[in-house]
Scaffold this motif. Structure first.
Motif: not given
Ligand code: SF4
Ligand code: SF4
Length: 358
Positions: A61, A89, A126-128, A143, A146-147, A150, A169-170
């Motif tokens: 995470q 990532r 996903i990179s964030h 974040s 992303v959670k 994903m 990416t976000t």
């Protein structure tokens, strides 16, 4: 002070990576003969010397508490000679020099709740960017996005069912320190900042705020007898760049701060030219805690890509081949006036890059 007593300056920047490298990788650096991908989440590299090393990748995470870190490091001590590394990532990678330890390592990771995958033609983690936890200007929580995403895309992380790898990416503000990707979910401000004139004179360096605006839309002004600023709303492109140096330039807004989805960005010039991502969906509700509208659009793009792209085409290659009109048809996304980039300054600023010339 005598020269001999002076301490060496401490260099900043990345530390030397060799000290953290698994000894088998150090020994065979630059001497790898071939590699393969025995299963999702695992790579095997074979050196000219005959040495082999397996890399097992698991998602994390990113913002990790100390207990989770200890658990991950204990697993590294048990299976990977005490060596781990984190990818850009937020995946953790264990390097294993004994092939018989790979399956037990995967069982231990999965038993502890970590998901193994993210290699080759999968959707990688996903990179964030920092989000609400530790940036001072976010309009959403990258974040959290992303959670939420994903959770729905995890089977695509675990399996390799995409035509090629997918990097998502976000970013939590429109300055977008998260960069670009095959698919990017970024904040989109839709209204110029509202200025709290009572505070500007006390807490903002007005010349730096004026200098910060990329389109010269900010001017110094006296408001109610106090030094403040004013914005030419016709020029303002709602980028939010004035908000970090001057929080009274309030741009975050529950209703007007939205999300936007961009596709086709690729930094790499390994196999083709780098490409800029393009806006494909604008004005998406910024809707925590699960952001269902943004997730639905990302899933729709992935489905069209999975069904229509040829093997090994990245998203930008696929769109290049079929053309943007067909991309919009296949993803069933509406093409609106907001997709047309009519910013006159783009020509000059893009020319500043090393890769792009008009
Ligand atoms: S994207 Fe914006 S808000 Fe998020 S961490 Fe980067 S600069 Fe901060
Ligand atoms: S939001 Fe961006 S364009 Fe608008 S005034 Fe601020 S810095 Fe300038």
């Amino acid at each position: 002070m005598a020269l001999a007593d002076m301490r060496e300056p401490i260099e900043t920047g990345c530390p030397d990576g060799f000290q953290y490298m698994h000894p088998v990788m150090r020994k065979n650096y630059g001497q790898w003969r071939w590699h393969d991908h025995p299963r999702p989440g695992v790579l095997r590299h074979v050196a000219n010397s005959g040495d082999e090393i397996w890399t097992v990748k698991a998602g994390t995470q990113r913002i990790l508490d100390v207990f989770t870190l200890r658990k991950l490091c204990d697993i590294g001590d048990k299976f990977a000679d005490g060596y781990v590394r984190f990818t850009i990532r937020s995946n953790i990678e264990y390097m294993v020099s004994d092939g018989s330890k790979v399956e037990p390592l995967i069982s231990e990771l999965e038993g502890a709740g970590f998901v193994v995958g993210g290699t080759a033609n999968s959707v990688s983690m996903i990179s964030h960017t920092q989000g609400w936890l530790h940036c001072d200007i976010p309009g959403t929580d990258a974040s959290g996005v992303v959670k939420a995403m994903m959770d729905e895309l995890i089977d695509e992380f675990r399996n390799c069912r995409m035509p090629n790898r997918v990097h998502i990416t976000t970013s939590c503000c429109q300055i977008n320190c998260g960069g670009q990707g095959d698919i990017a979910i970024n904040v989109q401000h839709t209204k110029p900042p509202k200025i709290n004139h009572d505070l500007v004179g006390n807490i903002c360096e007005r010349p730096s705020v004026v200098a910060r605006c990329p389109v010269a839309a900010i001017r110094p002004a006296m408001v109610n007898g106090k030094p403040s600023l004013e914005v030419d709303e016709k020029k303002c492109i709602c980028c939010g760049a004035c908000y970090p140096p001057c929080p009274p330039m309030q741009i975050n807004d529950a209703e007007h701060t939205k999300l936007a989805v961009w596709v086709g960005g690729n930094h790499s010039n390994a196999r083709g030219k780098p490409t800029f991502q393009k806006l494909v969906a604008a004005g998406i509700p910024n809707n925590p805690p699960r952001w269902p509208e943004a997730t639905a659009i990302v899933k729709r793009i992935l489905k069209a890509y999975q069904e229509d792209a040829r093997d090994w085409e990245r998203i930008n290659d696929w769109i290049e081949r079929i053309g943007w009109p067909r991309f919009f048809e296949k993803t069933n996304l509406p093409f609106t006036k907001f997709h047309v980039d009519n910013w006159r300054g783009a020509r000059a600023s893009l020319n500043a890059s090393t890769h792009i010339r008009f």
